[in-house]
Write a protein that holds these residues in place. Structure first.
Motif, mmCIF file in Angstrom:
data_model
loop_
_atom_site.group_PDB
_atom_site.id
_atom_site.type_symbol
_atom_site.label_atom_id
_atom_site.label_comp_id
_atom_site.label_asym_id
_atom_site.label_seq_id
_atom_site.Cartn_x
_atom_site.Cartn_y
_atom_site.Cartn_z
ATOM 1 N N LYS A 13 46.026 -39.569 12.724
ATOM 2 C CA LYS A 13 46.147 -38.046 12.731
ATOM 3 C C LYS A 13 46.998 -37.955 11.517
ATOM 4 C CE LYS A 13 44.414 -36.884 16.604
ATOM 5 N NZ LYS A 13 42.789 -37.284 16.354
ATOM 6 N N LYS A 14 47.271 -36.653 11.101
ATOM 7 C CA LYS A 14 48.042 -36.667 9.591
ATOM 8 C C LYS A 14 49.573 -36.133 10.168
ATOM 9 C CE LYS A 14 49.187 -32.933 6.283
ATOM 10 N NZ LYS A 14 49.099 -31.589 5.842
ATOM 11 N N VAL A 15 50.316 -37.226 9.764
ATOM 12 C CA VAL A 15 51.742 -37.390 10.291
ATOM 13 C C VAL A 15 52.614 -37.992 9.000
ATOM 14 C CG1 VAL A 15 53.454 -38.440 11.930
ATOM 15 C CG2 VAL A 15 51.199 -37.704 12.606
ATOM 16 N N PRO A 16 53.430 -37.298 8.459
ATOM 17 C CA PRO A 16 54.300 -38.246 7.337
ATOM 18 C C PRO A 16 54.840 -39.231 7.823
ATOM 19 C CG PRO A 16 55.193 -35.777 8.081
ATOM 20 C CD PRO A 16 54.160 -36.006 8.947
ATOM 21 N N LYS A 17 55.057 -40.358 6.782
ATOM 22 C CA LYS A 17 55.637 -41.751 6.905
ATOM 23 C C LYS A 17 56.908 -41.661 7.503
ATOM 24 C CE LYS A 17 53.184 -43.508 2.906
ATOM 25 N NZ LYS A 17 53.362 -44.287 1.662
ATOM 26 N N LYS A 18 57.183 -42.683 8.181
ATOM 27 C CA LYS A 18 58.591 -42.901 8.871
ATOM 28 C C LYS A 18 59.558 -42.912 7.869
ATOM 29 C CE LYS A 18 57.356 -46.219 12.083
ATOM 30 N NZ LYS A 18 57.872 -47.276 13.101
ATOM 31 N N LYS A 19 60.712 -42.401 8.116
ATOM 32 C CA LYS A 19 61.984 -42.368 6.963
ATOM 33 C C LYS A 19 62.680 -43.564 7.613
ATOM 34 C CE LYS A 19 62.493 -37.670 6.368
ATOM 35 N NZ LYS A 19 63.570 -36.310 6.688
ATOM 36 N N THR A 20 63.125 -44.537 6.545
ATOM 37 C CA THR A 20 63.758 -45.633 6.873
ATOM 38 C C THR A 20 65.238 -45.563 6.488
ATOM 39 O OG1 THR A 20 63.206 -46.411 4.401
ATOM 40 C CG2 THR A 20 61.784 -47.164 6.468
ATOM 41 N N GLY A 21 66.028 -46.252 7.272
ATOM 42 C CA GLY A 21 67.337 -46.143 7.193
ATOM 43 C C GLY A 21 67.826 -46.849 5.991
ATOM 44 N N LYS A 22 69.070 -46.400 5.361
ATOM 45 C CA LYS A 22 69.556 -47.052 4.232
ATOM 46 C C LYS A 22 70.203 -48.216 4.480
ATOM 47 C CE LYS A 22 70.771 -42.695 2.135
ATOM 48 N NZ LYS A 22 71.969 -41.634 1.454
ATOM 49 N N LYS A 23 70.084 -49.304 3.657
ATOM 50 C CA LYS A 23 70.328 -50.916 3.739
ATOM 51 C C LYS A 23 71.978 -50.600 3.545
ATOM 52 C CE LYS A 23 66.297 -53.543 3.337
ATOM 53 N NZ LYS A 23 65.729 -54.472 2.490
ATOM 54 N N GLY A 24 72.653 -51.469 4.404
ATOM 55 C CA GLY A 24 74.132 -51.799 4.024
ATOM 56 C C GLY A 24 74.783 -50.424 4.266
ATOM 57 N N GLY A 25 76.083 -50.675 4.961
ATOM 58 C CA GLY A 25 76.648 -49.501 4.929
ATOM 59 C C GLY A 25 77.903 -49.146 4.011
ATOM 60 N N ARG A 26 78.334 -50.197 3.355
ATOM 61 C CA ARG A 26 79.418 -50.081 2.310
ATOM 62 C C ARG A 26 78.823 -50.627 1.034
ATOM 63 N NH1 ARG A 26 84.469 -53.275 3.851
ATOM 64 N NH2 ARG A 26 83.661 -54.825 2.823
ATOM 65 N N LYS A 27 79.409 -49.823 -0.152
ATOM 66 C CA LYS A 27 78.849 -50.173 -1.377
ATOM 67 C C LYS A 27 79.828 -51.470 -1.797
ATOM 68 C CE LYS A 27 76.951 -46.189 -3.365
ATOM 69 N NZ LYS A 27 76.981 -44.992 -4.509
ATOM 70 N N LYS A 28 79.259 -52.460 -2.456
ATOM 71 C CA LYS A 28 80.058 -53.595 -2.985
ATOM 72 C C LYS A 28 80.478 -53.117 -4.177
ATOM 73 C CE LYS A 28 77.348 -57.086 -0.976
ATOM 74 N NZ LYS A 28 76.391 -58.357 -1.305
ATOM 75 N N SER A 29 81.960 -53.307 -4.323
ATOM 76 C CA SER A 29 82.616 -53.250 -5.713
ATOM 77 C C SER A 29 82.569 -54.156 -6.615
ATOM 78 C CB SER A 29 84.176 -52.855 -5.323
ATOM 79 O OG SER A 29 84.434 -54.046 -5.032
ATOM 80 N N LYS A 30 82.149 -54.010 -8.039
ATOM 81 C CA LYS A 30 82.075 -54.869 -8.886
ATOM 82 C C LYS A 30 83.223 -55.657 -9.012
ATOM 83 C CE LYS A 30 78.239 -52.440 -11.479
ATOM 84 N NZ LYS A 30 77.789 -52.136 -12.827
ATOM 85 N N ARG A 31 83.325 -56.801 -9.343
ATOM 86 C CA ARG A 31 84.467 -57.614 -9.542
ATOM 87 C C ARG A 31 84.616 -57.785 -10.926
ATOM 88 N NH1 ARG A 31 84.510 -63.241 -6.131
ATOM 89 N NH2 ARG A 31 86.367 -62.823 -5.473
ATOM 90 N N LYS A 32 86.034 -57.762 -11.298
ATOM 91 C CA LYS A 32 86.419 -57.793 -12.668
ATOM 92 C C LYS A 32 86.655 -59.291 -12.954
ATOM 93 C CE LYS A 32 88.605 -53.174 -12.850
ATOM 94 N NZ LYS A 32 89.729 -52.397 -13.133
ATOM 95 N N SER A 33 85.915 -59.697 -13.951
ATOM 96 C CA SER A 33 86.374 -61.112 -14.337
ATOM 97 C C SER A 33 87.630 -61.148 -15.122
ATOM 98 C CB SER A 33 85.148 -61.617 -15.049
ATOM 99 O OG SER A 33 84.878 -61.057 -16.340
ATOM 100 N N SER A 34 88.177 -62.031 -14.634
ATOM 101 C CA SER A 34 89.724 -62.286 -15.440
ATOM 102 C C SER A 34 89.725 -63.749 -16.249
ATOM 103 C CB SER A 34 90.675 -62.292 -14.217
ATOM 104 O OG SER A 34 90.507 -63.402 -13.396
ATOM 105 N N LYS A 35 88.678 -63.752 -16.788
ATOM 106 C CA LYS A 35 88.657 -65.017 -17.986
ATOM 107 C C LYS A 35 89.208 -64.754 -19.209
ATOM 108 C CE LYS A 35 84.271 -67.083 -16.051
ATOM 109 N NZ LYS A 35 82.931 -67.383 -16.395
ATOM 110 N N LYS A 36 89.979 -65.630 -19.558
ATOM 111 C CA LYS A 36 90.597 -65.402 -20.907
ATOM 112 C C LYS A 36 90.353 -66.349 -22.035
ATOM 113 C CE LYS A 36 94.876 -63.476 -19.041
ATOM 114 N NZ LYS A 36 96.127 -63.461 -18.857
#
Length: 76
Positions: A53-76
């Motif tokens: 029958k005509k039914v819209p696709k299932k909505k999938t949940g978002k993966k992961g709860g928290r965004k990963k923050s980018k690590r700052k490289s401290s190379k000199k």
């Protein structure tokens, strides 16, 4: 505007709701009795999807709860 769900799909949902009220609607894998309204609707829609029958696709949940923050490289 076009219908999101076909009439056949709404009949499947209606049937699932009636089964739930009667107490005969059971979930798929475990076979436990369905008590919630939302779960009954989901079962009706999945039955409608299976029968084509005509039914819209299932909505999938978002993966992961928290965004990963980018690590700052401290190379000199």
């Amino acid at each position: 505007m076009a219908r999101k769900y076909s009439k056949g799909a709404s009949k499947k949902v209606e049937g699932a709701m009636k089964k739930r009220k009667k107490g005969t609607l059971r979930s798929g894998r475990s076979g436990k009795k369905v008590k919630s309204r939302k779960q009954a609707i989901a079962i009706g829609l999945s039955e409608a999807r299976r029968s084509g029958k005509k039914v819209p696709k299932k909505k999938t949940g978002k993966k992961g709860g928290r965004k990963k923050s980018k690590r700052k490289s401290s190379k000199k």
